[in-house]
Design a protein around this motif. Sequence first.
Motif, PDB file in Angstrom:
ATOM      1  N   GLN A   1       0.835  -1.331   0.106  1.00  0.00           N
ATOM      2  CA  GLN A   1      -0.186  -0.100  -0.123  1.00  0.00           C
ATOM      3  C   GLN A   1       1.039   1.191  -0.010  1.00  0.00           C
ATOM      4  O   GLN A   1       2.128   1.053   0.391  1.00  0.00           O
ATOM      5  N   ASP A   2       0.365   2.455  -0.127  1.00  0.00           N
ATOM      6  CA  ASP A   2       1.067   3.525  -0.027  1.00  0.00           C
ATOM      7  C   ASP A   2       1.508   3.352   1.444  1.00  0.00           C
ATOM      8  O   ASP A   2       0.739   3.412   2.190  1.00  0.00           O
TER       9      ASP A   2
ATOM     10  N   TRP B   1       7.043   9.340   0.427  1.00  0.00           N
ATOM     11  CA  TRP B   1       6.147   8.486   0.250  1.00  0.00           C
ATOM     12  C   TRP B   1       6.436   7.141  -0.875  1.00  0.00           C
ATOM     13  O   TRP B   1       6.714   7.600  -1.837  1.00  0.00           O
TER      14      TRP B   1
ATOM     15  N   LYS C   1       5.111   4.488  -3.046  1.00  0.00           N
ATOM     16  CA  LYS C   1       3.658   3.926  -3.560  1.00  0.00           C
ATOM     17  C   LYS C   1       3.601   2.463  -3.527  1.00  0.00           C
ATOM     18  O   LYS C   1       4.489   1.564  -3.649  1.00  0.00           O
ATOM     19  N   GLN C   2       2.264   2.207  -3.390  1.00  0.00           N
ATOM     20  CA  GLN C   2       1.991   0.607  -3.678  1.00  0.00           C
ATOM     21  C   GLN C   2       2.521  -0.118  -4.863  1.00  0.00           C
ATOM     22  O   GLN C   2       2.555   0.537  -6.015  1.00  0.00           O
TER      23      GLN C   2
ATOM     24  N   ASP D   1       5.927  -0.327  -5.234  1.00  0.00           N
ATOM     25  CA  ASP D   1       7.223  -0.168  -5.265  1.00  0.00           C
ATOM     26  C   ASP D   1       8.079  -1.063  -4.525  1.00  0.00           C
ATOM     27  O   ASP D   1       7.808  -1.595  -3.589  1.00  0.00           O
TER      28      ASP D   1
END
Length: 370
Positions: free
Chosen positions: A268-269, A276, A278-279, A281
């Motif tokens: 999830q982020d 931040w 990101k989902q 990554d």
Amino acid sequence: MRETAPVRYDQDRDTWDVFRYEDVYRVLSDHTTFSSNRNAVLRSNQSSDNASLIAMDPPQHTKYRNIVNRAFTPKRVQDLAPRIEEITRELLDAVEGTGEVDLIREFAGPLPVIVIADILGIPAADRHLFKEWSDKLVESPHAQHDEAYQASMMEKARVSQELGAYFKKQLDARRVTPGDDLLTVLLEAEVEGERLNEQQLLSFCLLLLVAGNETTTNLITNAVRAFAEQPELQTKLRENPDLIPSAVEEALRYYSPVAAIPSRFATQDVELGGQWIKQGDQVVAWLNSANRDEAKFPNADQFLVDRNPNPHLAFGWGIHFCLGAPLARLEGQIALKAIIERMPNIRFKAGTELQPVTSTLVFAVKELPI
Ligand code: HEM
């Protein structure tokens, strides 16, 4: 990096690098947010049923790990001590009086391979085959790109197949006549009435070789490298051999054999170290940086044989914490004790220039001439 860019996006690799102890610890502890299973996170259609333990998430990981844990109980590992001492003695006897050795070729390379072959129950007559295969499997590709790299990866695939066929034969033989070895334990281990299927058994045997041999070789080599660089460490350990276990932990922290864990994927982020992620990554947890973090370890750049406490992350952390850690620790302790006792004055061979292994994920040298 810990000060200026503790969590940073690497554009070339398309990954997030995490450098501080606190953040690395969080990534490894929170398997719900930072998954080990690329396929699940990226919602690929590929099935992960036969994936390696190291790339699984719960509940599959929990079940599989409970089965293989049976093979690595503290008692099972402790019972191996006399045999590891014997192998250590034989290898060191063979180089006694030679004056100069490449520690990797003569000792730190063969030791873990012979130990794991013994534990698995590989017949002594096949040991040379087994060593050739497992060396090829962990060999770093020398070329990073192009055809040489492709060729090296194809060679690895071929070796995995040969080794797989060999393990299959060994497993079949134990189905008929069980032995007192790890292959038999793995064949028979059950959790909730379930056993490992053939594919899982083979993939676990290969994982043991890949995850266990080179890493243990590098633990021993990196420790002796530090002893050669800082001879006062040898003096301290000779005066106080009870500090050997703590010196092993410090070697793991100071020259961590696994420099980074490259594969966690954000489910999830999530915010980490002010960035931040990101989902989907990919996150790389830099163990060697975390283990030198001054915020966690006072005098982090000094090798203190009696460092206590020493909560290093060299074996990872959380649910994927190294399954072989008790075995690696035992081998490291036995090996370093014998080396300190039998080699009275460890120095690099004159003119030595240490060559680092090319992979950035491994902290090791190609040879250690002492
Ligand atoms: C996992 C390091 C020796 C078997 C790991 C991980 C690290 C590590 C950092 C975590 C990977 C992750 O979180 O994705 C080391 C080091 C060693 C060593 C530094 C030696 C000094 C061994 C040995 C064995 C072994 C001797 C077995 C004979 C494994 C296995 C896993 C693992 C099976 C996967 C565990 C899981 O996913 O639940 N190791 N290792 N390792 N290691 Fe080791």
